[in-house]
Structures are given as structure tokens and as C-alpha cells.
Design a protein around this motif. Structure first.
Motif, PDB file in Angstrom:
ATOM      1  N   PRO A  76      16.337 -14.746  40.571  1.00  0.00           N
ATOM      2  CA  PRO A  76      15.095 -14.108  40.104  1.00  0.00           C
ATOM      3  C   PRO A  76      13.788 -14.953  41.415  1.00  0.00           C
ATOM      4  CG  PRO A  76      15.266 -14.368  38.318  1.00  0.00           C
ATOM      5  CD  PRO A  76      16.565 -15.616  39.055  1.00  0.00           C
ATOM      6  N   GLU A  77      13.374 -13.665  42.007  1.00  0.00           N
ATOM      7  CA  GLU A  77      12.029 -13.987  43.124  1.00  0.00           C
ATOM      8  C   GLU A  77      10.698 -13.607  42.116  1.00  0.00           C
ATOM      9  OE1 GLU A  77      12.952 -12.705  46.872  1.00  0.00           O
ATOM     10  OE2 GLU A  77      14.288 -14.450  46.446  1.00  0.00           O
ATOM     11  N   GLU A  78       9.438 -13.982  42.369  1.00  0.00           N
ATOM     12  CA  GLU A  78       8.556 -13.167  42.178  1.00  0.00           C
ATOM     13  C   GLU A  78       8.588 -11.765  42.389  1.00  0.00           C
ATOM     14  OE1 GLU A  78       4.612 -15.289  43.229  1.00  0.00           O
ATOM     15  OE2 GLU A  78       5.848 -16.984  42.667  1.00  0.00           O
ATOM     16  N   ASP A  79       7.734 -11.421  41.662  1.00  0.00           N
ATOM     17  CA  ASP A  79       7.562 -10.085  41.505  1.00  0.00           C
ATOM     18  C   ASP A  79       9.298  -8.968  42.021  1.00  0.00           C
ATOM     19  OD1 ASP A  79       5.092 -10.140  41.333  1.00  0.00           O
ATOM     20  OD2 ASP A  79       4.513 -10.422  43.482  1.00  0.00           O
ATOM     21  N   ALA A  80      10.159  -9.451  41.533  1.00  0.00           N
ATOM     22  CA  ALA A  80      11.128  -9.594  41.546  1.00  0.00           C
ATOM     23  C   ALA A  80      12.639  -8.691  40.620  1.00  0.00           C
ATOM     24  CB  ALA A  80      12.264  -9.734  43.089  1.00  0.00           C
ATOM     25  N   GLY A  81      13.486  -7.999  40.480  1.00  0.00           N
ATOM     26  CA  GLY A  81      14.120  -7.237  39.415  1.00  0.00           C
ATOM     27  C   GLY A  81      15.124  -7.985  39.505  1.00  0.00           C
ATOM     28  N   VAL A  82      16.006  -8.920  38.341  1.00  0.00           N
ATOM     29  CA  VAL A  82      16.286  -9.348  38.168  1.00  0.00           C
ATOM     30  C   VAL A  82      18.202  -8.895  38.475  1.00  0.00           C
ATOM     31  CG1 VAL A  82      18.134 -11.009  36.680  1.00  0.00           C
ATOM     32  CG2 VAL A  82      15.392 -11.703  36.768  1.00  0.00           C
ATOM     33  N   PHE A  83      18.676  -8.260  39.166  1.00  0.00           N
ATOM     34  CA  PHE A  83      19.983  -8.199  39.477  1.00  0.00           C
ATOM     35  C   PHE A  83      21.175  -9.000  40.000  1.00  0.00           C
ATOM     36  CE2 PHE A  83      17.214  -6.095  42.043  1.00  0.00           C
ATOM     37  CZ  PHE A  83      17.004  -4.556  41.222  1.00  0.00           C
ATOM     38  N   TRP A  84      22.311  -8.681  38.771  1.00  0.00           N
ATOM     39  CA  TRP A  84      23.905  -9.261  39.140  1.00  0.00           C
ATOM     40  C   TRP A  84      24.942  -8.260  39.637  1.00  0.00           C
ATOM     41  CZ3 TRP A  84      24.872 -10.087  33.392  1.00  0.00           C
ATOM     42  CH2 TRP A  84      23.180 -11.201  32.559  1.00  0.00           C
ATOM     43  N   SER A  85      26.320  -9.040  39.897  1.00  0.00           N
ATOM     44  CA  SER A  85      26.595  -8.215  41.399  1.00  0.00           C
ATOM     45  C   SER A  85      28.113  -7.964  40.578  1.00  0.00           C
ATOM     46  CB  SER A  85      26.726  -8.814  42.290  1.00  0.00           C
ATOM     47  OG  SER A  85      27.964  -8.350  43.229  1.00  0.00           O
ATOM     48  N   GLY A  86      28.598  -7.199  40.079  1.00  0.00           N
ATOM     49  CA  GLY A  86      29.841  -7.128  39.558  1.00  0.00           C
ATOM     50  C   GLY A  86      30.626  -5.752  39.357  1.00  0.00           C
ATOM     51  N   SER A  87      31.756  -5.130  38.799  1.00  0.00           N
ATOM     52  CA  SER A  87      32.997  -4.353  38.288  1.00  0.00           C
ATOM     53  C   SER A  87      32.530  -3.727  37.901  1.00  0.00           C
ATOM     54  CB  SER A  87      33.408  -4.907  39.412  1.00  0.00           C
ATOM     55  OG  SER A  87      34.977  -3.802  39.382  1.00  0.00           O
ATOM     56  N   ILE A  88      33.021  -2.131  37.646  1.00  0.00           N
ATOM     57  CA  ILE A  88      32.761  -1.897  36.085  1.00  0.00           C
ATOM     58  C   ILE A  88      34.761  -2.100  35.745  1.00  0.00           C
ATOM     59  CG2 ILE A  88      31.160  -0.034  36.607  1.00  0.00           C
ATOM     60  CD1 ILE A  88      32.819   2.188  36.968  1.00  0.00           C
ATOM     61  N   TYR A  89      34.673  -1.643  34.748  1.00  0.00           N
ATOM     62  CA  TYR A  89      36.457  -1.762  34.205  1.00  0.00           C
ATOM     63  C   TYR A  89      35.902  -0.378  32.840  1.00  0.00           C
ATOM     64  CZ  TYR A  89      40.355  -2.589  31.814  1.00  0.00           C
ATOM     65  OH  TYR A  89      41.805  -2.684  31.238  1.00  0.00           O
ATOM     66  N   GLY A  90      37.086   0.097  33.365  1.00  0.00           N
ATOM     67  CA  GLY A  90      37.209   1.305  32.029  1.00  0.00           C
ATOM     68  C   GLY A  90      38.197   2.398  32.729  1.00  0.00           C
ATOM     69  N   VAL A  91      38.958   3.569  31.523  1.00  0.00           N
ATOM     70  CA  VAL A  91      39.897   3.993  31.794  1.00  0.00           C
ATOM     71  C   VAL A  91      39.042   5.253  32.258  1.00  0.00           C
ATOM     72  CG1 VAL A  91      41.403   5.142  31.101  1.00  0.00           C
ATOM     73  CG2 VAL A  91      41.668   3.074  30.563  1.00  0.00           C
ATOM     74  N   ARG A  92      38.481   5.724  31.920  1.00  0.00           N
ATOM     75  CA  ARG A  92      37.776   6.769  32.281  1.00  0.00           C
ATOM     76  C   ARG A  92      37.031   7.186  33.545  1.00  0.00           C
ATOM     77  NH1 ARG A  92      33.681   8.009  26.947  1.00  0.00           N
ATOM     78  NH2 ARG A  92      31.953   7.691  28.279  1.00  0.00           N
ATOM     79  N   TYR A  93      36.527   5.837  34.177  1.00  0.00           N
ATOM     80  CA  TYR A  93      35.748   6.225  35.134  1.00  0.00           C
ATOM     81  C   TYR A  93      37.229   5.285  37.013  1.00  0.00           C
ATOM     82  CZ  TYR A  93      31.901   7.293  31.846  1.00  0.00           C
ATOM     83  OH  TYR A  93      31.809   7.647  31.512  1.00  0.00           O
ATOM     84  N   VAL A  94      37.838   5.857  36.576  1.00  0.00           N
ATOM     85  CA  VAL A  94      38.996   4.601  37.578  1.00  0.00           C
ATOM     86  C   VAL A  94      38.517   5.103  38.767  1.00  0.00           C
ATOM     87  CG1 VAL A  94      41.243   4.967  38.597  1.00  0.00           C
ATOM     88  CG2 VAL A  94      40.853   5.775  35.471  1.00  0.00           C
ATOM     89  N   ASP A  95      37.993   6.382  39.519  1.00  0.00           N
ATOM     90  CA  ASP A  95      37.541   6.479  40.869  1.00  0.00           C
ATOM     91  C   ASP A  95      36.729   5.067  41.355  1.00  0.00           C
ATOM     92  OD1 ASP A  95      36.124   7.099  39.113  1.00  0.00           O
ATOM     93  OD2 ASP A  95      34.493   8.688  40.823  1.00  0.00           O
ATOM     94  N   GLN A  96      35.616   4.492  40.444  1.00  0.00           N
ATOM     95  CA  GLN A  96      34.802   3.607  40.872  1.00  0.00           C
ATOM     96  C   GLN A  96      35.227   2.285  40.297  1.00  0.00           C
ATOM     97  OE1 GLN A  96      30.809   3.644  39.693  1.00  0.00           O
ATOM     98  NE2 GLN A  96      31.318   6.270  39.749  1.00  0.00           N
TER      99      GLN A  96
END
Length: 128
Positions: free
Chosen positions: A73-93
Motif C-alpha cells: 500500500p501507498e499513501e492515499d491508495a487502496g490495497v489491491f491484490w492480484s489473483g485468479s478466481i476459482y469456481g465451477v459456475r464462472y468457468v469462462d473467467q
């Protein structure tokens, strides 16, 4: 001369693919390894998140997310993470890696305790 040719080739490929350089969300990130190829943790989405641009991923409430890196995190910035989703219902992503607000998930399982702090590069925020 070779460096110039490599630059021209890479620039040409990126230009033809419609890739876009986006603003950096942070200058440093923590990863489980120097390539950020191993998942740091698994998390569960607390709510839906709609990606505001191509750097981010859409997440549905209660969906599982593999976390690969965490921006420092930096000053005045949000905290972001990087990742990949997992789940049968959203296979296209599945397999798409992108950013999301850390506040949108609850870490449920940690895979790697030893983290590596690395500078981010422009490629971390490139949209395809």
C-alpha cells in the motif's frame, strides 16, 4: 542493434494485439517467489466486485480466489491484490489473473509464509 530490434519486435507485437498500458496501482508487491507464480493464499469473496477496467477481475460473492501477489500500500491508495478466481459456475473467467481490492476477500488458507518484496513493472498493469 540487437536490443533495438528486440524493442521494435515487442513494441510491434503489443501494438498489434491492442494491448494498453494502464496506470500503476503500486510500486512494490509481495509474492511467494521471484516470478510470482505460486499462490500465496486462498480467499473467499465477501461481496461482488465488478472490474472497473481491464487490470481487474470480476468476483462474485462467496467465490474462491487464488491470491498470487499483494501490492504494497501507498499513501492515499487502496490495497489491491492480484489473483485468479476459482469456481465451477464462472468457468469462462477461470485462469484470468487480475487485481481486486483486498477488502473484498477474506483469506481462508495461507500457502506460503515466506514472501518476496519486488518492484512492480509496467507489465504488471498491462491490459490485453
Amino acid at each position: 542493434m540487437i536490443n533495438f530490434l528486440v524493442f521494435c519486435l515487442v513494441f510491434g507485437l503489443l501494438h498489434q494485439s491492442g494491448a494498453v498500458q494502464m496506470d500503476k496501482l503500486g510500486d512494490y508487491k509481495t509474492c511467494g517467489d521471484p516470478e510470482c507464480s505460486y499462490a500465496l493464499s486462498m480467499a473467499t469473496a465477501l461481496d461482488d466486485f465488478i472490474a472497473p477496467d481491464c487490470r481487474f477481475i470480476n468476483i462474485k460473492k462467496e467465490q474462491m480466489v487464488y491470491v498470487y501477489s499483494k501490492l504494497v500500500p501507498e499513501e492515499d491508495a487502496g490495497v489491491f491484490w492480484s489473483g485468479s478466481i476459482y469456481g465451477v459456475r464462472y468457468v469462462d473467467q477461470m485462469g484470468i489473473v487480475g487485481y481486486f481490492p483486498a477488502t473484498m476477500v477474506n483469506e481462508t488458507q495461507t500457502f506460503r509464509e515466506d514472501n518476496v518484496k519486488l518492484p512492480t513493472t509496467d507489465m504488471d498493469f498491462f491490459c490485453h
